[in-house]
Structure formats: structure tokens, C-alpha cells
Design an enzyme around this catalytic site. Structure first.
Site, PDB file in Angstrom:
ATOM      1  CE1 TYR A  51      -6.704  -4.899  -3.921  1.00  0.00           C
ATOM      2  CE2 TYR A  51      -5.690  -2.763  -3.613  1.00  0.00           C
ATOM      3  CZ  TYR A  51      -5.728  -3.979  -4.251  1.00  0.00           C
ATOM      4  OH  TYR A  51      -4.792  -4.287  -5.204  1.00  0.00           O
ATOM      5  CE  LYS A  76      -5.002  -2.152  -8.642  1.00  0.00           C
ATOM      6  NZ  LYS A  76      -4.985  -1.975  -7.170  1.00  0.00           N
TER       7      LYS A  76
HETATM    8  N1  LIG Z   1      -3.389  -5.632  -9.243  1.00  0.00           N
HETATM    9  C1  LIG Z   1      -3.364  -6.659  -8.427  1.00  0.00           C
HETATM   10  O1  LIG Z   1      -3.905  -7.753  -8.705  1.00  0.00           O
HETATM   11  C2  LIG Z   1      -2.652  -6.524  -7.106  1.00  0.00           C
HETATM   12  C3  LIG Z   1      -2.376  -7.674  -6.352  1.00  0.00           C
HETATM   13  C4  LIG Z   1      -1.705  -7.505  -5.149  1.00  0.00           C
HETATM   14  C5  LIG Z   1      -1.328  -6.241  -4.726  1.00  0.00           C
HETATM   15  N2  LIG Z   1      -1.646  -5.129  -5.469  1.00  0.00           N
HETATM   16  C6  LIG Z   1      -1.264  -3.756  -5.031  1.00  0.00           C
HETATM   17  O2  LIG Z   1       0.131  -3.727  -4.776  1.00  0.00           O
HETATM   18  C7  LIG Z   1       0.351  -3.326  -3.427  1.00  0.00           C
HETATM   19  C8  LIG Z   1       1.588  -3.990  -2.864  1.00  0.00           C
HETATM   20  O3  LIG Z   1       1.485  -5.402  -2.900  1.00  0.00           O
HETATM   21  P1  LIG Z   1       1.256  -6.315  -1.608  1.00  0.00           P
HETATM   22  O4  LIG Z   1       0.616  -5.500  -0.558  1.00  0.00           O
HETATM   23  O5  LIG Z   1       0.553  -7.514  -2.045  1.00  0.00           O
HETATM   24  O6  LIG Z   1       2.706  -6.775  -1.199  1.00  0.00           O
HETATM   25  P2  LIG Z   1       4.130  -6.065  -0.869  1.00  0.00           P
HETATM   26  O7  LIG Z   1       4.030  -4.595  -1.024  1.00  0.00           O
HETATM   27  O8  LIG Z   1       5.155  -6.805  -1.650  1.00  0.00           O
HETATM   28  O9  LIG Z   1       4.362  -6.472   0.654  1.00  0.00           O
HETATM   29  C9  LIG Z   1       3.559  -5.949   1.679  1.00  0.00           C
HETATM   30  C10 LIG Z   1       3.921  -6.688   2.977  1.00  0.00           C
HETATM   31  O10 LIG Z   1       5.296  -6.444   3.316  1.00  0.00           O
HETATM   32  C11 LIG Z   1       5.366  -5.789   4.587  1.00  0.00           C
HETATM   33  N3  LIG Z   1       6.424  -4.764   4.446  1.00  0.00           N
HETATM   34  C12 LIG Z   1       6.314  -3.539   3.880  1.00  0.00           C
HETATM   35  N4  LIG Z   1       7.504  -2.905   3.866  1.00  0.00           N
HETATM   36  C13 LIG Z   1       8.390  -3.752   4.451  1.00  0.00           C
HETATM   37  C14 LIG Z   1       9.770  -3.645   4.731  1.00  0.00           C
HETATM   38  N5  LIG Z   1      10.465  -2.558   4.417  1.00  0.00           N
HETATM   39  N6  LIG Z   1      10.368  -4.708   5.342  1.00  0.00           N
HETATM   40  C15 LIG Z   1       9.663  -5.824   5.667  1.00  0.00           C
HETATM   41  N7  LIG Z   1       8.339  -5.968   5.410  1.00  0.00           N
HETATM   42  C16 LIG Z   1       7.702  -4.940   4.806  1.00  0.00           C
HETATM   43  C17 LIG Z   1       4.007  -5.202   4.842  1.00  0.00           C
HETATM   44  O11 LIG Z   1       3.711  -5.156   6.226  1.00  0.00           O
HETATM   45  P3  LIG Z   1       3.510  -3.757   7.043  1.00  0.00           P
HETATM   46  O12 LIG Z   1       2.298  -3.088   6.485  1.00  0.00           O
HETATM   47  O13 LIG Z   1       3.357  -4.207   8.451  1.00  0.00           O
HETATM   48  O14 LIG Z   1       4.777  -2.954   6.839  1.00  0.00           O
HETATM   49  C18 LIG Z   1       3.103  -6.216   4.147  1.00  0.00           C
HETATM   50  O15 LIG Z   1       2.872  -7.327   4.987  1.00  0.00           O
HETATM   51  C19 LIG Z   1      -0.945  -3.747  -2.723  1.00  0.00           C
HETATM   52  O16 LIG Z   1      -1.090  -3.147  -1.461  1.00  0.00           O
HETATM   53  C20 LIG Z   1      -1.947  -3.329  -3.745  1.00  0.00           C
HETATM   54  O17 LIG Z   1      -2.143  -1.924  -3.708  1.00  0.00           O
HETATM   55  C21 LIG Z   1      -2.281  -5.268  -6.658  1.00  0.00           C
END
Ligand SMILES: NC(=O)c1ccc[n+]([C@@H]2O[C@H](COP(=O)([O-])OP(=O)(O)OC[C@H]3O[C@@H](n4cnc5c(N)ncnc54)[C@H](OP(=O)(O)O)[C@@H]3O)[C@@H](O)[C@H]2O)c1
Length: 276
Positions: A51, A76
Site C-alpha cells: 500500500y 502483509k
Molecule cells: N488482503 C488483500 O488482498 C486486500 C485487498 C483489498 C483490500 N484489503 C484491505 O481491506 C480494506 C478495505 O477494503 P477496500 O478498501 O478495498 O474496500 P471497502 O472497505 O469495501 O470500500 C472502501 C471504499 O468505500 C468508501 N466508503 C467507506 N465507507 C463508506 C460508507 N459508509 N458509505 C459509502 N462509501 C464508503 C471509501 O471511500 P472514503 O474513504 O471516501 O470513505 C472507499 O472508496 C483495505 O483498505 C485494505 O486494508 C486487503
């Protein structure tokens, strides 16, 4: 917020809610998000060397005023370090960027073919050294977990996988539960994909909650930890406000039926085309 915790198979206590910080790379963006999250009661931060924000996470941790022992920090190991066999080196660099002397949870980010068994053996050594309190995996399917079990007696503490109402990985979840592996949901909001779904919206109105809170609560009630990402102060607070209501069984079943094996997070370029 009254954040709950779960005991991992290492006897370490992990919060069921954490802040994801993928893509939080703007100036001071991750530091500020961590300060807001700490104020809102979050105690787990999920980052990764890939990241490119571990140094900002380190500054956020240092500034947030929460004692280190009360925080749970996950990072990770990325695919290139696995291919180079540079596991300890990558771990040391993460520690340095985070300004920490131990990590709570160190994960194999992806099961790189031909590499992940060796990576796991190296993670076991790091675990035995005490510099990481729990070790686990991410994006592992049942076949990867079985391969791991064939070479190591150490069971991953966590499998971090994409998990949300549009991708209810039921079989994998049940397998992990049967082995004592805690599932942690990444992209628990499917990056917004299900937030305008009719059933989710009806349930949000019924429970007086937001669509995001319904999706996160559904995962919690499946026994899955969640790490929603937000850098928006209001959304950080509201995403954490998921411990004061219960979705009824009948409504849980409606949400179960929304599954469409929808993948919101991509497969990394260096694993595309391989049977990762
Ligand atoms: N292990 C892996 O391979 C892997 C892969 C992907 C992700 N991850 C981890 O999991 C975490 C979460 O996954 P993700 O970031 O991919 O996706 P997510 O948490 O499902 O979605 C994040 C997105 O949703 C928006 N958001 C957040 N809260 C909201 C709400 N209440 N209403 C509407 N929109 C909202 C955020 O924007 P704003 O910031 O503007 O609120 C951002 O654009 C990552 O940050 C990372 O730490 C791990």
C-alpha cells in the site's frame, strides 16, 4: 463505539473491527484517518507493504495517543519479496517504516505459486522469534490452506479474504471455522457495490442504519471480522457503529441470497493468468 474482540488460535485478542487503509496515500491522509479512527474507538489498523503507506501509518500510530499494547497492527508481505525469498528483510523494512518493534499480525498477501509454502515456513520463524504475535494468510482458497497444512503444523491465525453480501464465501468460511482460522473480511463494503441494493436499503430503513452498517453487521454475525476503509471522518465513525443492533435471522437469510461471487478487488498483475 463498543468494539468487540475475538481470540485467535494464538490466544491473541483481535478487534473485530479495523480500519483499512488501502489507497490512503495523499499527504497526511492516512495519519489523519488513523487519528479519527482512534477517536472513534478503532484499535486495529490494516496496512501492507504494497500500500506504500506504512510510514504514514507509523506516524499515525505514534500521534494517536493510544498505548501500543492497546493497538493491533496488521501488515502483509508482498509477492516480489516472496519470489526473492526475502521474507525477513521485508518484515524488517515494514517494522522500520511502521516505527514498531513487533507486529500483531503478519499476513502472506497472496498465495504466490511455488513460493507461499516457503514464505509460510519463514513466517513461522518470525512468529517463534516473538517479533510477530500472530501469523496468517490472505486470499487463500481451501486448496492453498490444505497445501499449507501438508507441510506445516502451524495453522494460520487469520485468512483475510474478500467477503461481503455480494461475495459470501460460505464454503471457505465454513472450512476456516472448522480449522480454527479466523476469517477477516476485506472490501467488506465491496467498494460501494451493494450500498444501493434494494434489499440492503430496505433493511437499512428497517433497522435505522446505513446500507454500509447493514453489510458490515451481516459479516460480523457470520463470525467474520471487518476492516472497512474510509478516510472520511463521518464514514469512519458510522462504519464503526455496528455493535448496538442485531439483524434478525430471516433478514440475514435475505442478505445471504444476494451473493453473486462479485469480486471488487482485482487480482494483482503479477498473479493474473496464474492459478494463484
Ligand atoms: N488482503 C488483500 O488482498 C486486500 C485487498 C483489498 C483490500 N484489503 C484491505 O481491506 C480494506 C478495505 O477494503 P477496500 O478498501 O478495498 O474496500 P471497502 O472497505 O469495501 O470500500 C472502501 C471504499 O468505500 C468508501 N466508503 C467507506 N465507507 C463508506 C460508507 N459508509 N458509505 C459509502 N462509501 C464508503 C471509501 O471511500 P472514503 O474513504 O471516501 O470513505 C472507499 O472508496 C483495505 O483498505 C485494505 O486494508 C486487503
Amino acid at each position: 463505539m463498543n468494539s468487540k474482540t475475538v481470540f485467535l488460535n494464538t490466544d491473541e485478542e483481535m478487534p473485530l473491527l479495523g480500519l483499512g487503509v488501502y489507497k490512503a496515500v495523499g499527504e497526511n491522509e492516512v495519519e489523519t484517518a488513523i487519528l479519527h479512527a482512534a477517536d472513534a474507538g478503532y484499535r486495529l489498523i490494516d496496512t501492507a507493504s504494497a500500500y506504500a503507506n506504512e510510514d504514514g501509518v507509523g506516524r499515525g500510530i505514534a500521534q494517536c495517543g493510544i498505548p501500543r499494547k492497546d493497538l493491533f497492527i496488521t501488515t502483509k508481505i508482498w509477492n516480489n519479496a516472496q519470489r526473492l525469498g526475502d521474507i525477513t528483510g521485508a518484515f524488517n523494512r515494514s517494522l522500520e517504516r511502521l516505527q514498531l518493534d513487533y507486529i500483531d499480525l503478519y499476513l502472506i498477501h497472496w498465495p504466490v505459486p511455488g513460493c507461499f509454502l516457503n514464505t509460510w515456513k519463514e513466517l513461522v520463524k518470525l512468529y517463534e522469534s516473538g517479533r510477530v504475535r500472530s501469523i496468517g494468510v490472505s486470499n487463500f482458497e481451501i486448496r492453498h490452506l490444505e497445501e499449507l497444512a501438508s507441510v506445516s503444523d502451524v495453522v494460520p491465525a487469520v485468512n483475510q479474504i474478500e467477503f461481503h453480501p455480494y461475495w459470501y464465501q460460505k464454503e471457505l468460511l465454513e472450512y476456516c471455522k472448522s480449522k480454527g482460522i479466523q476469517v477477516q473480511a476485506y472490501a467488506p463494503l465491496a467498494r460501494g457495490a451493494y450500498l444501493d441494493n434494494d434489499i440492503i436499503c430496505v433493511l437499512a430503513t428497517k433497522y435505522g442504519k446505513t446500507p454500509a452498517q447493514i453489510g458490515l453487521r451481516w459479516a460480523l454475525q457470520k463470525g467474520v471480522a471487518v476492516i472497512p476503509k474510509s478516510t472520511n471522518p463521518q464514514r469512519i465513525v458510522s462504519n464503526g457503529d455496528i455493535f448496538d443492533f442485531e439483524i434478525e435471522e430471516e433478514d440475514m437469510a435475505y442478505i445471504d441470497q444476494l451473493n453473486q461471487n462479485f469480486r471488487s478487488a482485482g487480482i494483482p498483475e503479477d498473479l493474473q493468468g496464474t492459478a494463484f
